[in-house]
Motif scaffolding. Structure first.
Motif, PDB file in Angstrom:
ATOM      1  N   ARG A 118       0.988  -1.144   0.058  1.00 38.47           N
ATOM      2  CA  ARG A 118       0.110  -0.042   0.055  1.00 38.47           C
ATOM      3  C   ARG A 118       0.810   1.179   0.079  1.00 38.47           C
ATOM      4  O   ARG A 118       1.764   1.253   0.721  1.00 38.47           O
ATOM      5  N   TYR A 119       0.387   2.125  -1.142  1.00 38.84           N
ATOM      6  CA  TYR A 119       1.268   3.408  -0.904  1.00 38.84           C
ATOM      7  C   TYR A 119       0.245   4.549  -0.838  1.00 38.84           C
ATOM      8  O   TYR A 119      -0.738   4.489  -1.092  1.00 38.84           O
ATOM      9  N   ARG A 120       0.594   5.523  -0.117  1.00 37.15           N
ATOM     10  CA  ARG A 120      -0.091   6.655   0.045  1.00 37.15           C
ATOM     11  C   ARG A 120       0.448   8.079  -0.722  1.00 37.15           C
ATOM     12  O   ARG A 120       1.598   8.110  -1.017  1.00 37.15           O
ATOM     13  N   PHE A 121      -0.482   8.603  -1.060  1.00 35.72           N
ATOM     14  CA  PHE A 121      -0.117  10.096  -1.753  1.00 35.72           C
ATOM     15  C   PHE A 121      -1.091  11.422  -1.525  1.00 35.72           C
ATOM     16  O   PHE A 121      -1.895  10.920  -0.519  1.00 35.72           O
ATOM     17  N   GLU A 122      -0.730  12.330  -1.891  1.00 34.22           N
ATOM     18  CA  GLU A 122      -1.522  13.518  -1.676  1.00 34.22           C
ATOM     19  C   GLU A 122      -1.814  14.177  -2.906  1.00 34.22           C
ATOM     20  O   GLU A 122      -1.168  14.007  -3.878  1.00 34.22           O
ATOM     21  N   PHE A 123      -2.966  14.877  -2.822  1.00 32.68           N
ATOM     22  CA  PHE A 123      -3.283  15.690  -3.909  1.00 32.68           C
ATOM     23  C   PHE A 123      -3.960  16.993  -3.605  1.00 32.68           C
ATOM     24  O   PHE A 123      -4.552  17.282  -2.320  1.00 32.68           O
ATOM     25  N   TYR A 124      -4.144  17.979  -4.474  1.00 37.60           N
ATOM     26  CA  TYR A 124      -4.812  19.257  -4.124  1.00 37.60           C
ATOM     27  C   TYR A 124      -5.744  19.563  -5.230  1.00 37.60           C
ATOM     28  O   TYR A 124      -5.466  19.331  -6.502  1.00 37.60           O
ATOM     29  N   GLN A 125      -6.732  20.592  -5.121  1.00 40.34           N
ATOM     30  CA  GLN A 125      -7.559  21.220  -6.209  1.00 40.34           C
ATOM     31  C   GLN A 125      -7.012  22.496  -6.356  1.00 40.34           C
ATOM     32  O   GLN A 125      -6.862  22.822  -7.566  1.00 40.34           O
ATOM     33  N   ARG A 126      -6.841  23.460  -5.438  1.00 38.78           N
ATOM     34  CA  ARG A 126      -6.680  24.854  -5.775  1.00 38.78           C
ATOM     35  C   ARG A 126      -5.219  25.159  -4.731  1.00 38.78           C
ATOM     36  O   ARG A 126      -4.894  26.227  -4.776  1.00 38.78           O
ATOM     37  N   GLY A 127      -4.699  24.166  -3.984  1.00 37.74           N
ATOM     38  CA  GLY A 127      -3.574  24.710  -3.421  1.00 37.74           C
ATOM     39  C   GLY A 127      -3.668  25.033  -1.778  1.00 37.74           C
ATOM     40  O   GLY A 127      -2.849  25.293  -1.011  1.00 37.74           O
ATOM     41  N   ASP A 128      -5.170  25.245  -1.500  1.00 35.42           N
ATOM     42  CA  ASP A 128      -5.557  25.549  -0.126  1.00 35.42           C
ATOM     43  C   ASP A 128      -5.574  24.509   0.838  1.00 35.42           C
ATOM     44  O   ASP A 128      -5.452  24.641   1.995  1.00 35.42           O
ATOM     45  N   ARG A 129      -5.937  23.345   0.483  1.00 33.87           N
ATOM     46  CA  ARG A 129      -5.727  22.227   1.297  1.00 33.87           C
ATOM     47  C   ARG A 129      -5.463  20.847   0.685  1.00 33.87           C
ATOM     48  O   ARG A 129      -5.880  20.721  -0.527  1.00 33.87           O
ATOM     49  N   ARG A 130      -4.604  20.055   1.329  1.00 33.70           N
ATOM     50  CA  ARG A 130      -4.369  18.923   0.668  1.00 33.70           C
ATOM     51  C   ARG A 130      -5.359  17.393   0.985  1.00 33.70           C
ATOM     52  O   ARG A 130      -5.726  17.657   2.327  1.00 33.70           O
ATOM     53  N   TYR A 131      -5.634  16.527   0.134  1.00 33.50           N
ATOM     54  CA  TYR A 131      -6.181  15.596   0.532  1.00 33.50           C
ATOM     55  C   TYR A 131      -5.509  14.250   0.373  1.00 33.50           C
ATOM     56  O   TYR A 131      -4.249  14.398  -0.372  1.00 33.50           O
TER      57      TYR A 131
END
Length: 102
Positions: free
Chosen positions: A63-76
């Motif tokens: 299992r690997y984890r990663f992060e992404f964002y939409q506008r840069g104000d919050r990471r998911y």
């Protein structure tokens, strides 16, 4: 004399095979995470973190984890589950839906 080194050679070969397969699994997991983010019109943060490893029926589960964002104000967050070299699942954390991502 050569047979004294045989167990060490087998052990080294097994470690090398595991390491090589791990690199391939990580590369495929990264591509799957990037594709999932592009499909959701999110921005993939260029990092994939190893989370856990286990044994499945005839394969190694990772299992690997990663992060992404939409506008840069919050990471998911998101995860990629691998079964051997096969992408078993990509899951994105719940994130807001906007007109830009439609």
């Amino acid at each position: 004399m050569l047979f004294d080194y045989f167990p060490w050679l087998i052990g080294t070969a097994l470690v090398a095979i595991f390491w090589w397969q791990s690199l391939g699994a990580r590369s495929r997991a990264r591509r799957a995470a990037l594709a999932a983010c592009e499909q959701a019109r999110m921005t993939f943060i260029d990092e994939l973190a190893f989370d856990r490893i286990g044994l499945g029926r005839g394969f190694i589960k990772r299992r690997y984890r990663f992060e992404f964002y939409q506008r840069g104000d919050r990471r998911y967050g998101g995860i990629v589950d691998m079964h051997g070299l096969h992408v078993a699942r990509v899951q994105l954390e719940a994130h807001p839906f906007s007109e830009e991502s439609a």
